[in-house]
Every structure is written in structure tokens, then in C-alpha cells.
Scaffold this active site. Structure first.
Site, PDB file in Angstrom:
ATOM      1  N   SER A 291       0.914  -1.336   0.116  1.00  0.00           N
ATOM      2  CA  SER A 291       0.050   0.303  -0.428  1.00  0.00           C
ATOM      3  C   SER A 291       0.870   1.298   0.096  1.00  0.00           C
ATOM      4  CB  SER A 291      -0.502   0.016   0.850  1.00  0.00           C
ATOM      5  OG  SER A 291       0.135  -0.115   2.020  1.00  0.00           O
TER       6      SER A 291
ATOM      7  N   LYS B 191      -6.583   4.159   8.584  1.00  0.00           N
ATOM      8  CA  LYS B 191      -5.596   5.294   8.271  1.00  0.00           C
ATOM      9  C   LYS B 191      -6.126   6.600   8.015  1.00  0.00           C
ATOM     10  CE  LYS B 191      -2.979   1.291   4.831  1.00  0.00           C
ATOM     11  NZ  LYS B 191      -2.500   1.034   3.234  1.00  0.00           N
TER      12      LYS B 191
END
Length: 773
Positions: A589, A632
Site C-alpha cells: 500500500s 488510515k
């Protein structure tokens, strides 16, 4: 007055996934004002910005039951139709090997669903046979196993026990020589109930013969001839040891064995010491889970089974041979010798269901060659379902079932809506609902507690919200440590300003039951004219980077090589690192953030530190979805709040993740107020435009990158490094030529000096010769 800029389509087509309808300002052809954002940046930011309505999907309370007391009836197969179909297939087939491995994540409620299904089937089925062990008068070391109709084992045990008492009293009152004629009438009375069972009547006949043969020992109570266990009222050889007994109207058994050891599955034979000798007898045979479940169903946790020595081998052998043979304790104790016992095996008819995760199933298939032959059916349990109104109502029914079973307060429709939204967050998808039962059960209990503490008779959404907050706080110890470091300045992070080769990457920290999002500083450093485009992954080189992280790095490096090598040699090397990171890093990611940092360093172009970014990337530069997106975003938003919201901060995420957004209400409120922004991108170029404010890869008529683009700046620096290197090489060449010329002059001068003495010598010789003549 606000001016909306537009750009010809061929200048920003690579950034757009669909055409933009933007008015063209009258001064579009004029020179770009450096104080204003670039038109391409304006277009990209407008298209990529996610509106507040896309950040969460709410459940409408008015479409739900007023409270859980009005909920529909629970369908035990809700969401798991595939698994239940597989289970029913296995249960309907009476053939060897049709046992089941129920595969699914822990916490899905597999055991509860399977148990309810099995009980539904078992309650309408006939009860299986009872089983007893009795003394074998022909071979005392081989006790006999007798099968009786359900409920008759206890009857046989009772009648034989009563018979022993009657026999003892009758024989003591009679002459020894008439004890055959005395016993027969007593045995005739118990033959009748078991006349249809040949094995039982044969045993009774043998019992009668043995008692007649040992009347003297019976009269005198010879303990050595009639050994019995402690506290027993009947000698061991006359004991009927019940292995399993069933209620005739109770259906078939459903057994869950929580500790499936070798002995707990097969049963075992106890031993005792008498007169210094290890002995055992029929009364010491103990039943196992297979005995109790015989004729019905046995449910086991696969991981627990595999943790126990010999347990899997014992279970496999029993299922393959269709028999149960109790194990002796002799091999597991210090008793090396003594009287052993080998009971006759009991016939086994059973269905076994193993519960475990899918990874364990694949490991067993790979490592155990016979596993697939024994467990032929796999039942897959899903961890979520589509978020439809029908499924929302079904989950409310599930909540109501848990609430009734635990005697909790009822939940109103606002509480139901809050729970459904949380289940979507757990599945990380606006259009899915998590089926995990463990966390739902905890939330129901804790929400009910908060309502009781406030003397409420019904639970509402505020109680649910408080319960969620409490659970997050309990698992937030590591998160608090990080935020303390951020507050004190020990953890370096900028949420304002600009920096070259520096990016705020969005990450998720996972440890045990703690998971939270946090931003991390990612930096890139360039070494010009060294190497051929190699990128050093510092995390990987020190064994802190996992294989998926390494894969993402290699994909990003491959993309950049393909991007620039066709235009210019890659005359640099670079290094990438997560600063102040001391734990293992894995996942791809960070690929997009690594690409942004590296290109920023190559172009010497600053990146906006008010934005943080996450995303995977393929070799075509397309941005792909990542996990943990809600955590996140929350992590960077909290960091911005800590350092002060400016209205310019935000995050850049893959557009493919937008449907997974289930953000906190305070983040959504900040987005609505214009204090925080969320962008979704399809390509690395879009991400770079948002992060740098520049066009990325627009080209001129000659097919070259424009000078004001990021890629144009990269190529100019590559060429500049090359020119500087060539200039240095030219200077070196000139210096080398000068040195060589000086060396040649010096060499000639030396030769000339060597020739001059030779000429003088010749002259002197000539003079001498003349004088002599």
C-alpha cells in the site's frame, strides 16, 4: 471573483477518466500566473475530490423494527446458505469419508450455526443404540461390547445388580449342591426383556454358569476370586459397565468435545495396583467422545485436535475402520507390566464436523495425504453479506436472538442502525455487512450495560456509540503511545508546508487485538551519476520489509525504468526509507507514496505536506485498492487536529477504495465544513498532480514532455547530470592531454641533453688525432 481555468483536452487527457465540462476563461491563452494553481491541478482536484455524502452509508432507523422485540424470526442459515447446503449434503450421504471441514474465520459463529442445524436434525431422528461392556467369561482379558436399544443399558445394569444381590442371598440360604436349580429361576426373570437380543441372552447364560460354578466364593465373599473396584457393590466380573446410554425419545446425540485428546476421543482403560500388581477389569473402561456421539454427530475444533499427540491419527483410524477401541493407559504411565485388557471394539456410525480456518484446511490437504479421503466435504462460511434491506432485517433478527438468549435490554431502531453501520465498518465496505458474531455480542452486552447504568429500559444509539468508544479505548494503548510521541515532538511529522522527496504515507499498525492508522514520513534520496537507476529499499535490506512490500517496490521501480529509459539513461541511484520506523513493514500500500517521493526527489520538486497518501500501483501506473482505509484516514486526520487544522489538509486514496469508506462522523463534519479533503485517484499521475500542483506528463507536438511538467523536470535533471558528467570528463581529458604534452616535452629535452655530450666527445677525439699527426 473566482476564475475557473480550462485546458485543452490533449494537455490533461492522461489525468482524466472522463471529460470535464469546464468553462474556458477569456485569458486561457495567456501566460500562466505563478500565483494561481495550474489549470490541470484545478481540473484534477475538482474531479478527484470526494464529497461528504460518499464518506459513509447510513442506515435509516425508520425502516427498522421499533425495537428488537418486534424483530422477525431468526433464520439460522442467514448468510451461510452455501455452507449449510454442503453440510446437508454430507449428512444425507451414508458413505465412508463423508465428514465435514467447516472453513471460515474465527468469530463467525460456525459452532452455533452448525449446532443449531444438527439439533434440528437430531431432534427428529431415532435415538441410537446404548453400549455396555461386560466381562468375557471365556477370555477375561477381552471384555465384550453389547449393543442394546436406547434406554435399555441402564435397565440391564440394574437387573444384573439386583440379580447379584438375590443370588448371594439365595445361595447362602441353600445347599451348595442345589445352587444350579436355585439360580435358574432367578435368571429366567431377566431373560424376558432381552429375549430379542442374542448377545445379551448369551451373556446372561454365561453369567449364570459362572455364578453356579463359583458358589463357594460367593458364599464366603472371596475378594481375590471376585475382585471389585472400590465402593462397588457388585464384583467386577458381574458388572455391566455402561459406555453410553440414550433417552429413547431424545433423538441422536450432538457432542462438542472441547479437549480432543487421544484418550478423550477413544476412551481409556484405568488401572489399579493390588498386592503390588497392576490390574484392570471391565469396570475400569471409560467412554470417550466417540462413544457419546456414536450414532449422531461430533463437532471438534481442528486446531485443538492437531495440538494433541496422536489425536488425529486415532480419529482417522476410527473413522476409517468404523470402530472404537478404548486406549490403555499403560503406555502413558510408569506401569511397564501387569494385567492388560483388550476390549472388543464397538461399531462406530458417526458424522464428524471439524471447525477451522481456510488456511488450516489447505495445510491439511498438503501435509496429510489421507485427509481428503476422510473429510470429503468442505463447507465454506462467509464473513459478510451484501448490505440490502432484507439482510439488515435478518441481522436485526440475529441481534434479537442474542439479546433474548442473554436477557439484555431491548434495542430501539436508532441503536439497530448504529450497530448496522458498525458492521459495515467491520467489513470495510459500504455495501457489505460483517457476519462476525464475537464483536457484535460484546457490543450488545456493553451497550445494554450503559443503558442500565443510566436507568433506561431500552438501548438507543448513544449507548451503542459509548460502547464502541469504550472498546476502542481499551485496545488503544499502543495508539496512545504513538500520539504521545507526536505531541512531544519525538515523532517527526509535518502537516503543513512543502518538502522535496518527503511524503506523508498512510499506514496501519496491527498488533494482537490493537489496530490503528498512523501517518509515517517516507523519504527518498538521490545520488546523481552513480548507478543505473537502482533503488535501494532500506527496509528490505535490513530485513524489516516483507515480501509484499518488496514486490511493491520492484513494481514501482520497473514502472519508472520503463517511463524514462526510453528518453535518457538512468544515471542515478536512490534510496527509500520509512523514517523512525523500527518494526516489520509489509504490504504494497506504500507503492504510490514511494513513487511520489522518488519522483519528487528526481525532479527536485517539493511535495505538499498537508496531504497524506496511500495506494498500491501496478506496472502501468494504475492505482489499486488497499486495506485499512478508514483507519488510515482517521490516523492522519487526528494528526492534523493535533497540529492544527488549516483547511488545506487531506488525504489521497485509491478511487477503488471509495466504496469502502465508513468514516467517523467528526471527520465527515470536517469535510462538510471544508476543513479536510479526501481525494480519490485512478493513476499515479493524478496523485502526483495533487501532491505537487504540477502537470505530470503532458507532451508537446514533438512528443516530448513539456518543460513545466514533472516528468519534463526529471528528464532535464537527468540530462543536466549527464552534461555535468561530460563536462567533468572533458576537463579531465584536457588535464590529461596537458600532462601528456608536458611529459613528451620533458622526454625530448632529456634526449637532447643526452645527444650534446656525445658531440663534444667526438670533437675532442678529432683534435687529439690532428695534434698527433
Amino acid at each position: 471573483m473566482t476564475t475557473i481555468y480550462a485546458t485543452p483536452k490533449n494537455e490533461y487527457h492522461t489525468y482524466m477518466t472522463k471529460p470535464l465540462m469546464t468553462p474556458i476563461a477569456s485569458s486561457a491563452k495567456s501566460k500562466q500566473d505563478d500565483s494561481l494553481p495550474h489549470p490541470i491541478y484545478t481540473a484534477v482536484s475538482q474531479q478527484c475530490q470526494i464529497c461528504a455524502e460518499q464518506l459513509k452509508r447510513y442506515s435509516h432507523a425508520d425502516s427498522l423494527p421499533i425495537d428488537t422485540r418486534q424483530a422477525p424470526n431468526l433464520d439460522i442459515g442467514f448468510g451461510q446458505q452455501r455452507a449449510l447446503k454442503a453440510l446437508r449434503t454430507a449428512l444425507d450421504i451414508d458413505a465412508s469419508g463423508y465428514h465435514v471441514f467447516a472453513a471460515g474465520e474465527n468469530g463467525l459463529g460456525k459452532r452455533t450455526i452448525i449446532s443449531r442445524l444438527l439439533h434440528q436434525i437430531a431432534d427428529h431422528a431415532s435415538a441410537p443404540n446404548d453400549w455396555v461392556y461386560v466381562h468375557n467369561f471365556s477370555d477375561p482379558r477381552t471384555p465384550l461390547a453389547l449393543a442394546l436399544p436406547a434406554g435399555q443399558a441402564a435397565q440391564l445394569q440394574q437387573k444384573v445388580g439386583e440379580l447379584w444381590t438375590q443370588v448371594k442371598e439365595t445361595i447362602q440360604a441353600s445347599q451348595y449342591d442345589i445352587a444350579p436349580c436355585t439360580l435358574r429361576p432367578l435368571f429366567d426373570s431377566i431373560h424376558q426383556p432381552f429375549s430379542s437380543l442374542p448377545d445379551v441372552t448369551a451373556y446372561l447364560d454365561a453369567l449364570c454358569a459362572d455364578m453356579a460354578e463359583h458358589t463357594e466364593q460367593i458364599v464366603h465373599g472371596n475378594e481375590e476370586a471376585a475382585v471389585s473396584i472400590q465402593l462397588a457393590t457388585t464384583p467386577s466380573q458381574y458388572t455391566v459397565n455402561i459406555m453410553v446410554s440414550h433417552d429413547p425419545n431424545g433423538g441422536t446425540p450432538v457432542i462438542f468435545e472441547s479437549l480432543p485428546t487421544h484418550l478423550n476421543l477413544l476412551g481409556h482403560i484405568d488401572q489399579t495396583i493390588q498386592s503390588g500388581t497392576v490390574t484392570t477389569d471391565v469396570s475400569m473402561i471409560r467412554a470417550g467422545a466417540l462413544h457419546r456421539a456414536n450414532g449422531g454427530y461430533l463437532v471438534l475444533e481442528a486446531s485443538h485436535l492437531l495440538e494433541q499427540p496422536y489425536a488425529w491419527q486415532s480419529l482417522k483410524q476410527a473413522l476409517q475402520t468404523h470402530t472404537i477401541k478404548p486406549s490403555t493407559l499403560a503406555s502413558n504411565t510408569a506401569f511397564a507390566s501387569g494385567l492388560s485388557s483388550e476390549p472388543v471394539p464397538i461399531a462406530l456410525s458417526i458424522k464428524v464436523i471439524l471447525l477451522g480456518e481456510a488456511d488450516l484446511y489447505y495445510e491439511l490437504l498438503e501435509l496429510e495425504p489421507e485427509f481428503d479421503a476422510v473429510f470429503k466435504v468442505r463447507a465454506d462460511f462467509h464473513d459478510d453479506v451484501p448490505r440490502t434491506h432484507e439482510h439488515e432485517l435478518a441481522l436485526v433478527a440475529k441481534m434479537a436472538d442474542i439479546i433474548d438468549d442473554a436477557k439484555l435490554l431491548p434495542f430501539d431502531n436508532s441503536a439497530q442502525a448504529a450497530l448496522l453501520e458498525h458492521l459495515s465498518l467491520q467489513s470495510e465496505n459500504q455495501d457489505r455487512l460483517s457476519l462476525h458474531s464475537d464483536r457484535l455480542i460484546k457490543l450488545l452486552h456493553e451497550s445494554s450495560r450503559h443503558a442500565r447504568l443510566k436507568n433506561k429500559d431500552i438501548v438507543n444509539n448513544t449507548h451503542v456509540t459509548q460502547a464502541i468508544s469504550d472498546m476502542d479505548e481499551r485496545s488503544g494503548y499502543l495508539r496512545d503511545l504513538y500520539w504521545n510521541e507526536l505531541k512531544t515532538g519525538q515523532q517527526l511529522l509535518n502537516t503543513q508546508g512543502k518538502a522535496v522527496g518527503q511524503v506523508n504515507a498512510l499506514t496501519v499498525v496491527s498488533y494482537a487485538d490493537s489496530e490503528f492508522g498512523m501517518p509515517a514520513r517516507l523519504t527518498a534520496v538521490i545520488q546523481p551519476n552513480i548507478g543505473g537507476g537502482e533503488v535501494l529499499d532500506i527496509e528490505r535490506d535490513v530485513d524489516l520489509g516483507g515480501s509484499l512490500h518488496a514486490k511493491g517496490m520492484l513494481i514501482m521501480t520497473s514502472y519508472l525504468r520503463a517511463l524514462f529509459s526510453q528518453h535518457h539513461a538512468l544515471n542515478f541511484s536512490a534510496s527509500l526509507a520509512f523514517e523512525q520506523s523500527y518494526a516489520h513493514i509489509d504490504g504494497d500500500s506504500a507503492t504510490v507514496s514511494e513513487g511520489c517521493a522518488l519522483l519528487s526527489a528526481l525532479a527536485n520538486t517539493p511535495i505538499n505536506q498537508a496531504l497524506a497518501i496511500t495506494g498500491s500501483m501496478n506496472q502501468l501506473g494504475e492505482v489499486q485498492a488497499v486495506g485499512g482505509i478508514n483507519a488510515k484516514i482517521a490516523g492522519f486526520y487526528d494528526a492534523c487536529c493535533e497540529q492544527g487544522l488549516t483547511g488545506q489538509q487531506g488525504v489521497v486514496i485509491p478511487m477503488a477504495n471509495v466504496k469502502q469508506l465508513m468514516l467517523r462522523d467528526d471527520i465527515i463534519a470536517a469535510v462538510k465544513a471544508g476543513q479536510f479533503r479526501i481525494y480519490g485517484v485512478h493513476t499515479l499521475s493524478q496523485a502526483l498532480t495533487l501532491m505537487t500542483g504540477l502537470p505530470i506528463d503532458t507532451k508537446n507536438k514533438k512528443g516530448r514532455y513539456r518543460k513545466d511538467t514533472l516528468f519534463g523536470k526529471v528528464l532535464r535533471r537527468l540530462m543536466l547530470w549527464d552534461e555535468n558528467q561530460n563536462a567533468e570528463d572533458n576537463d579531465d581529458d584536457k588535464q590529461a592531454k596537458k600532462k601528456a604534452k608536458k611529459k613528451r616535452k620533458k622526454k625530448r629535452r632529456k634526449k637532447d641533453n643526452q645527444r650534446q655530450p656525445d658531440a663534444n666527445d667526438n670533437k675532442d677525439e678529432t683534435t687529439k688525432e690532428t695534434e698527433y699527426l
